[in-house]
Motif scaffolding. Structure first.
Motif, PDB file in Angstrom:
ATOM      1  N   SER A 207       0.840  -1.197   0.000  1.00  0.00           N
ATOM      2  CA  SER A 207       0.000   0.000   0.000  1.00  0.00           C
ATOM      3  C   SER A 207       0.880   1.254   0.000  1.00  0.00           C
ATOM      4  O   SER A 207       0.548   2.244  -0.651  1.00  0.00           O
ATOM      5  CB  SER A 207      -0.960  -0.011   1.191  1.00  0.00           C
ATOM      6  N   GLN A 208       2.008   1.200   0.681  1.00  0.00           N
ATOM      7  CA  GLN A 208       2.898   2.371   0.687  1.00  0.00           C
ATOM      8  C   GLN A 208       3.454   2.615  -0.710  1.00  0.00           C
ATOM      9  O   GLN A 208       3.585   3.748  -1.160  1.00  0.00           O
ATOM     10  CB  GLN A 208       4.055   2.167   1.669  1.00  0.00           C
ATOM     11  N   SER A 209       3.791   1.527  -1.419  1.00  0.00           N
ATOM     12  CA  SER A 209       4.381   1.732  -2.740  1.00  0.00           C
ATOM     13  C   SER A 209       3.307   2.167  -3.735  1.00  0.00           C
ATOM     14  O   SER A 209       3.563   2.956  -4.647  1.00  0.00           O
ATOM     15  CB  SER A 209       5.154   0.487  -3.187  1.00  0.00           C
ATOM     16  N   GLN A 210       2.066   1.685  -3.539  1.00  0.00           N
ATOM     17  CA  GLN A 210       0.997   2.157  -4.430  1.00  0.00           C
ATOM     18  C   GLN A 210       0.733   3.654  -4.256  1.00  0.00           C
ATOM     19  O   GLN A 210       0.551   4.382  -5.227  1.00  0.00           O
ATOM     20  CB  GLN A 210      -0.283   1.367  -4.182  1.00  0.00           C
ATOM     21  N   LEU A 211       0.734   4.090  -2.995  1.00  0.00           N
ATOM     22  CA  LEU A 211       0.555   5.522  -2.727  1.00  0.00           C
ATOM     23  C   LEU A 211       1.691   6.320  -3.366  1.00  0.00           C
ATOM     24  O   LEU A 211       1.467   7.345  -4.032  1.00  0.00           O
ATOM     25  CB  LEU A 211       0.515   5.766  -1.213  1.00  0.00           C
ATOM     26  N   ALA A 212       2.915   5.827  -3.178  1.00  0.00           N
ATOM     27  CA  ALA A 212       4.076   6.517  -3.746  1.00  0.00           C
ATOM     28  C   ALA A 212       3.960   6.602  -5.269  1.00  0.00           C
ATOM     29  O   ALA A 212       4.156   7.673  -5.851  1.00  0.00           O
ATOM     30  CB  ALA A 212       5.362   5.790  -3.360  1.00  0.00           C
ATOM     31  N   LEU A 213       3.603   5.481  -5.909  1.00  0.00           N
ATOM     32  CA  LEU A 213       3.501   5.475  -7.369  1.00  0.00           C
ATOM     33  C   LEU A 213       2.413   6.426  -7.842  1.00  0.00           C
ATOM     34  O   LEU A 213       2.570   7.131  -8.845  1.00  0.00           O
ATOM     35  CB  LEU A 213       3.207   4.055  -7.873  1.00  0.00           C
ATOM     36  N   TYR A 214       1.312   6.475  -7.085  1.00  0.00           N
ATOM     37  CA  TYR A 214       0.224   7.380  -7.455  1.00  0.00           C
ATOM     38  C   TYR A 214       0.718   8.830  -7.458  1.00  0.00           C
ATOM     39  O   TYR A 214       0.510   9.576  -8.415  1.00  0.00           O
ATOM     40  CB  TYR A 214      -0.958   7.212  -6.490  1.00  0.00           C
ATOM     41  N   ILE A 215       1.421   9.196  -6.380  1.00  0.00           N
ATOM     42  CA  ILE A 215       1.863  10.591  -6.265  1.00  0.00           C
ATOM     43  C   ILE A 215       2.972  10.911  -7.268  1.00  0.00           C
ATOM     44  O   ILE A 215       2.974  11.978  -7.891  1.00  0.00           O
ATOM     45  CB  ILE A 215       2.293  10.895  -4.804  1.00  0.00           C
ATOM     46  N   LEU A 216       3.902   9.984  -7.453  1.00  0.00           N
ATOM     47  CA  LEU A 216       4.985  10.202  -8.422  1.00  0.00           C
ATOM     48  C   LEU A 216       4.414  10.440  -9.815  1.00  0.00           C
ATOM     49  O   LEU A 216       4.899  11.277 -10.580  1.00  0.00           O
ATOM     50  CB  LEU A 216       5.919   8.986  -8.445  1.00  0.00           C
ATOM     51  N   ASN A 217       3.376   9.703 -10.116  1.00  0.00           N
ATOM     52  CA  ASN A 217       2.726   9.835 -11.403  1.00  0.00           C
ATOM     53  C   ASN A 217       2.061  11.208 -11.536  1.00  0.00           C
ATOM     54  O   ASN A 217       2.189  11.882 -12.567  1.00  0.00           O
ATOM     55  CB  ASN A 217       1.692   8.706 -11.526  1.00  0.00           C
ATOM     56  N   GLN A 218       1.401  11.649 -10.465  1.00  0.00           N
ATOM     57  CA  GLN A 218       0.794  12.977 -10.461  1.00  0.00           C
ATOM     58  C   GLN A 218       1.847  14.056 -10.653  1.00  0.00           C
ATOM     59  O   GLN A 218       1.614  15.054 -11.326  1.00  0.00           O
ATOM     60  CB  GLN A 218       0.071  13.212  -9.127  1.00  0.00           C
ATOM     61  N   MET A 219       3.015  13.843 -10.055  1.00  0.00           N
ATOM     62  CA  MET A 219       4.087  14.846 -10.145  1.00  0.00           C
ATOM     63  C   MET A 219       4.632  14.980 -11.564  1.00  0.00           C
ATOM     64  O   MET A 219       5.247  15.980 -11.910  1.00  0.00           O
ATOM     65  CB  MET A 219       5.244  14.451  -9.212  1.00  0.00           C
ATOM     66  N   GLY A 220       4.459  13.928 -12.362  1.00  0.00           N
ATOM     67  CA  GLY A 220       4.945  13.990 -13.736  1.00  0.00           C
ATOM     68  C   GLY A 220       6.200  13.150 -13.974  1.00  0.00           C
ATOM     69  O   GLY A 220       6.821  13.235 -15.039  1.00  0.00           O
ATOM     70  N   TYR A 221       6.576  12.344 -12.978  1.00  0.00           N
ATOM     71  CA  TYR A 221       7.720  11.434 -13.167  1.00  0.00           C
ATOM     72  C   TYR A 221       7.259  10.279 -14.061  1.00  0.00           C
ATOM     73  O   TYR A 221       6.358   9.547 -13.703  1.00  0.00           O
ATOM     74  CB  TYR A 221       8.167  10.924 -11.792  1.00  0.00           C
ATOM     75  N   ARG A 222       7.864  10.150 -15.217  1.00  0.00           N
ATOM     76  CA  ARG A 222       7.458   9.093 -16.165  1.00  0.00           C
ATOM     77  C   ARG A 222       8.085   7.776 -15.702  1.00  0.00           C
ATOM     78  O   ARG A 222       9.033   7.274 -16.296  1.00  0.00           O
ATOM     79  CB  ARG A 222       7.878   9.474 -17.584  1.00  0.00           C
ATOM     80  N   ILE A 223       7.488   7.232 -14.655  1.00  0.00           N
ATOM     81  CA  ILE A 223       8.114   6.075 -14.018  1.00  0.00           C
ATOM     82  C   ILE A 223       7.871   4.789 -14.786  1.00  0.00           C
ATOM     83  O   ILE A 223       8.769   3.957 -14.911  1.00  0.00           O
ATOM     84  CB  ILE A 223       7.660   5.943 -12.539  1.00  0.00           C
ATOM     85  N   HIS A 224       6.687   4.629 -15.328  1.00  0.00           N
ATOM     86  CA  HIS A 224       6.390   3.352 -15.984  1.00  0.00           C
ATOM     87  C   HIS A 224       7.240   3.147 -17.234  1.00  0.00           C
ATOM     88  O   HIS A 224       7.835   2.089 -17.430  1.00  0.00           O
ATOM     89  CB  HIS A 224       4.907   3.270 -16.336  1.00  0.00           C
TER      90      HIS A 224
END
Lengths: 500, 500
Positions: A207-224
Motif C-alpha cells: 500500500s505504501q508503494s501504491q501511494l508513492a507510485l500514485y503521487i509520483l505519477n501525479q508529479m509527472g515522473y514518467r516512471i512506468h
C-alpha cells in the motif's frame, strides 16, 4: 586538427564518457539494489576498472590537442560549444594536475575510511574512525593544493560540488540564514506546542508503494516508461541513461512518512533528470549545474509542494483510500503532523526549519577541519558544542553526533552546503513561480500538479548545465541568490501553522 | 619481454577481459530484467560501446608480442598456462583474420534481422525475414572463409560453440541418435496412450516461486548468497561474476510445469557456473569447455533428475504442500504427466525423446543452408518436409515452423547441436555416476541431492575449461562421446513408463 575536427572530437569523446558513465551507473545501481551479498567484492574490482577507463577517457592527449586548436580560435562559439570546451578544459587540466599516485591513494583511503566508519558508527567509537578520517582530510588537502584555489582552501572543496561558489559568499549567505532561522525557532517556542496521535501501522509495503507510485505519477515522473521505484536501505536517485532514471525508497512498517516524503524527494530529482536537454548530451549539458541545484528540485517537491496545504487538499482523500487508518485524521491535523518542528540530533530526520542549521554546523566544522584550525581530536567536542548552541540538543555519543553521515568517510567534504543551497534556490524559484502564476495555489488544490511541472521544466530543467548555478538563478528570478526568500517562505508558513 | 613477463601480461589482460565481460553481463541482465521500455535504445548504444572495448582488449598488439615469446619457449607449461596461451592464440588470430568492416556489418545485420524476425514471426510472414536472414548467412559464410576451416564449411560454425567437433563426427553421432529415437518413438506408438487430467490453476506466482526456490536450494544452487531468481519472457542464466550467477523463469498462471522445469534447467546451468574453478579466472578456465557441456548440466538436472521417479518420491509431498490442487494427483500419475511423449511443432515444448529430433532437423538444414545446397526460398518447404518425416507433424505457418527460434536471426548458426550434445553428454555422465555410486537412486529418493551435486562438482564442474569437451568426456567416463548411453537411458525409462 581544425576547428570543426576539434569540436567533433570533443563531442565524440563526451559521448564515450556518457556511455561509460551510464555503464558505471547501471553497475552501481545493480550493486546497491539487486546484487547478492557475495557479489560485492568482485563488483568493487569491476567498478574500479570501469572508473579507471572513465579516467582514461578524460585524460586522452587528443583533448589537449583539440583544446589547443579551439582556445586559439577567435571565432565565437555558441553556448553549447562554450560549455563543451570549458568542461573539457576543467576536467582535463584538473586531472592532469592531480598526480595519479595521489588519486590512487585517495581512492584507497576513502574505501578504507568508509569501512572503518561503518564499524565505528556501529560501536559508537570515534577512535576507530579518527585516523582514517585524518588521512582522507590530509589527501584531500593535498589534492586541493595540486588543483589550486584562490582565497580560503575550502573554496577548492566547494568547487567540486557547487561551481563558482566561494567561502566569502557562502559565509554571508549562511550568516543571514542562521540569524533568520534562530529567530524563527525562538518565536515558535513561544507558541503552544502541537501534539499528535499518529495512526499506528502496520502499513504494508504494497500500500505504501501504491501511494508513492500514485503521487509520483501525479508529479509527472514518467516512471512506468522510463523509471523504476525499488527499495534500498537509503533512498537515492540514479541516472542510468537519458530515458532510464530510477529512484529508491525505504519502507517502515509503522510509519508512512519516511517512504512518502523520500519518494517525493527522489521524485523531484528524477523529474529534473528526465527533463534535461538530452538532445544535447554530446555537449555534456544534460546535467544539473551543481549539486545544490539538484537538491533544489528534490527539496522543493518534498517540502514546498509535498508538505503544503494545497497539495494535501488535493491528495489527502487519496492517501486515506490507500491508508484507511488515516480516516480518523483530519486534513488540518495531517498538515500539522507532517510539519512538526522540533530540534533534533539527526540531519536526515530534521524538519524544514532546523534542517539548514544542521548544514551550517557541518559547513563551519568543515572549514575549520580543512584550514587546520581545529585538530582531528577536537571534532566531537566542537560538534557537540555547536549542536547545543544552535539546536539546544546534545548527542549522547558520536554515532548520533559527528559520525551520523557517510559523507566525510567517502571524502565528500564540501558537499553539505549543497543541501542548504537547495532550500534557498527552491524558495527563490517558488517566489518567482507564484509571481508568474497567480493561479498556482488553486491549480495545486485541484490536483493539477502539471502547472508546477511545466514551469520547472521550462524555466529550470530544460537548461541543464547550459548556465552556471549563479547564471541560472539570475536567469530565472532576475536577481542573485538571496536567502530572504527561503526565510520569508518559512516565516509565513510556520507562523501561520502555529497560529502566531 | 621474457617468459614470466609474457605470462603475467596475458593473465592481466584476461583479468581485464573478465571485468569487461562481467560488465556486459550486468548491463545485459539489467536490460532484459529491469530496464524500463524506453531505456532500450540508448542501452544498445552502451552495449555496442562496451563490446567494442572488449574487442579492443582481445586485439591488443601486446598479445601478439607475448604469444611470440611464449610460443618460442621450449619450456613446458602447466595445464592452466597451456589453456591461457591457446585461448589467446585462438581469440587473437581469429579476430585478426576477420576484417573490422565485416564485424561491423555482421553486428548491424544481426541487429536488423533480429528486429525483422520479431515482426515476421508476429505476422507469420517469412518474406519479411527472408532477405535479412540471407544477408546474415552470407556474412557468416564470409567470416568462416576469413577464419578458415577444414572439410565442411559448417565446421567453422560448429567451432564457435563446440570446439573440436566436426560435421564428419556429428553426422555419425546424429545418425545413430536419429535411428534410435525414431525406433523408440515407433515402439511407444504401440502402447496404450496415457491420458491425464492436470490440476487447473490459477497457481499464484508466489507459490510457484516458493516451490522453485525450495527445489533450487535442494539442488545446491547457492541462490540466497550468490544468485537470484527473477521473471522474464524467456528463461535464462546469467554469469554476472564468480559469485553472482542469476537465473530467470517465466510463470504461467494455469500450469506449474513451465516454470518448474525451466527453473530446474537454469538451476543446472547456475550450479555449473557456481562451481567452476574461479580461483583460476585469470587463466580463463572458469567457464564450460563448450555450449554442449553447459547444456549437459541443465538438461541433466531438468530431465534425468527432475523428471525421474526417485526425485519426485522425495519431493512430490512438498510440491503438494505448495500446490494443494495436486493433492488429488498420485505420484505415479504425476510422473507420467511430466513425461508425456507427444511429437509436436515447437522445440522448447518438446519431450525428452522428440527434443533431439527437433535439433537434428535444424542441424541438417543449417548444413544445407551454409553449403549453399539449398536456397533461402526453399527453407520453409524443407523445414516442413522434415517435420512431417521425422515427427509426423506439419506447421500451419512459418511462425510455428522455421521462424520459431531466435537463433538464426541472431546469427547463431551452429548453436543448435549443442542442445542435443548436452543430452548425450548428460546421459553418458549419468551412466558413469550410477556405476560409481550404487546408492545413487536410494539417496535421491531420500532427498539427498547433494550426492549428485558433489559428484558433478568433483568430476565435471571444477574442471571448467581445463580440458576440451572431448578430453573432459573421456576423463570422466573413460571413453569418447557415445549416443548409446542416451538411447539406453531413454529406452529403459520410457518402455518402463508405458509398461512395455
Amino acid at each position: 586538427m581544425d576547428r570543426e575536427k576539434a569540436l567533433r572530437f570533443l563531442k565524440e569523446q563526451r559521448k564515450l564518457m556518457n556511455y561509460m558513465n551510464s555503464t558505471l551507473s547501471v553497475v552501481s545501481w545493480d550493486t546497491e539494489v539487486m546484487a547478492p551479498e557475495e557479489a560485492i567484492d568482485y563488483r568493487s574490482e569491476v567498478i574500479g576498472y570501469l572508473s579507471s577507463n572513465y579516467h582514461q577517457l578524460t585524460t586522452d592527449y587528443r583533448i589537449e590537442q583539440a583544446l589547443g586548436v579551439l582556445l586559439s580560435e577567435e571565432d565565437k562559439f555558441n553556448l553549447y560549444e562554450q560549455r563543451l570546451i570549458e568542461e573539457f578544459y576543467n576536467i582535463y587540466y584538473k586531472n592532469k594536475k592531480i598526480p595519479e599516485s595521489l588519486q590512487k591513494e585517495l581512492s584507497m583511503a576513502t574505501a578504507i575510511s568508509n569501512k572503518s566508519w561503518k564499524r565505528a558508527k556501529e560501536k559508537g567509537d570515534y577512535e576507530l574512525f579518527k585516523p582514517h578520517l585524518a588521512r582522507v582530510i590530509d589527501l584531500l588537502k593535498q589534492q586541493a593544493v595540486c588543483v589550486g584555489y584562490e582565497g580560503h582552501i575550502y573554496n577548492a572543496f566547494l568547487d567540486n560540488f557547487e561551481k563558482g561558489m566561494t567561502v566569502e559568499e557562502l559565509d554571508e549567505i549562511f550568516a543571514d540564514l542562521k540569524e533568520g532561522l534562530v529567530k524563527l525557532l525562538a518565536e515558535l517556542k513561544e507558541a503552544k506546542q502541537l501534539s499528535f496521535r499518529r495512526p499506528k501501522g502496520p502499513f504494508s509495503k504494497e500500500s505504501q508503494s501504491q501511494l508513492a507510485l500514485y503521487i509520483l505519477n501525479q508529479m509527472g515522473y514518467r516512471i512506468h516508461e522510463a523509471g523504476r521505484l525499488d527499495e534500498t536501505e537509503h533512498p537515492f536517485t540514479a541516472f542510468l541513461g537519458p530515458k532510464d532514471i530510477r529512484i529508491t525508497t525505504h519502507y517502515y512498517e509503522n510509519s508512512i512518512e519516511g517512504a512518502l516524503f523520500s519518494t517525493i524527494h527522489e521524485g523531484g530529482h528524477a523529474i529534473y533528470d528526465q527533463n534535461m536537454p538530452h538532445d544535447w548530451a554530446e555537449y555534456g549539458v544534460n546535467e544539473a549545474p551543481s549539486m545544490g541545484l539538484h537538491e533544489s528540485q528534490s527539496r522543493f517537491y518534498e517540502n514546498i509542494i509535498g508538505r503544503s496545504l494545497p497539495f494535501w487538499r488535493a491528495y489527502f482523500p487519496k492517501l486515506q483510500e490507500f491508508m484507511p487508518s488515516y480516516q480518523s485524521v483530519s486534513l488540518e491535523e495531517f498538515y500539522q503532523m507532517i510539519n512538526e518542528v522540533s530540534p533534533s540530533l539527526i540531519r536526515t530526520e530534521a524538519d524544514e526549519i532546523t534542517y539548514s542549521l544542521h548544514i551550517i554546523i557541518r559547513y563551519e566544522i568543515e572549514k575549520l577541519m580543512v584550514s587546520g584550525e581545529v585538530g582531528i581530536d577536537e571534532l566531537p567536542m566542537i560538534w557537540n558544542q555547536k549542536y547545543k548552541e544552535y539546536l539546544g540538543v546534545e548527542p549522547k555519543n558520536d554515532a548520533e553526533g559527528l559520525m551520523q553521515d557517510v559523507h566525510w568517510a567517502e571524502g565528500m567534504i564540501g558537499y553539505f552546503p549543497s543541501y542548504a543551497l537547495g532550500n534557498l534556490y527552491g524558495a527563490q524559484f517558488y517566489h518567482q513561480m507564484k509571481k508568474e502564476l497567480p493561479q498556482l495555489k488553486d491549480e495545486i488544490e485541484s490536483g493539477n500538479l502539471s502547472i508546477v511541472f511545466e514551469w520547472l521544466k521550462q524555466n529550470v530543467h530544460s537548461y541543464g548545465k547550459v548556465y552556471t548555478p549563479g547564471q541560472l538563478v539570475e536567469h530565472v528570478t532576475k536577481e542573485p541568490l538571496n536567502p530572504k526568500y527561503f526565510l520569508d517562505y518559512l516565516r509565513e508558513k510556520y507562523l501561520n501553522l502555529y497560529h502566531l
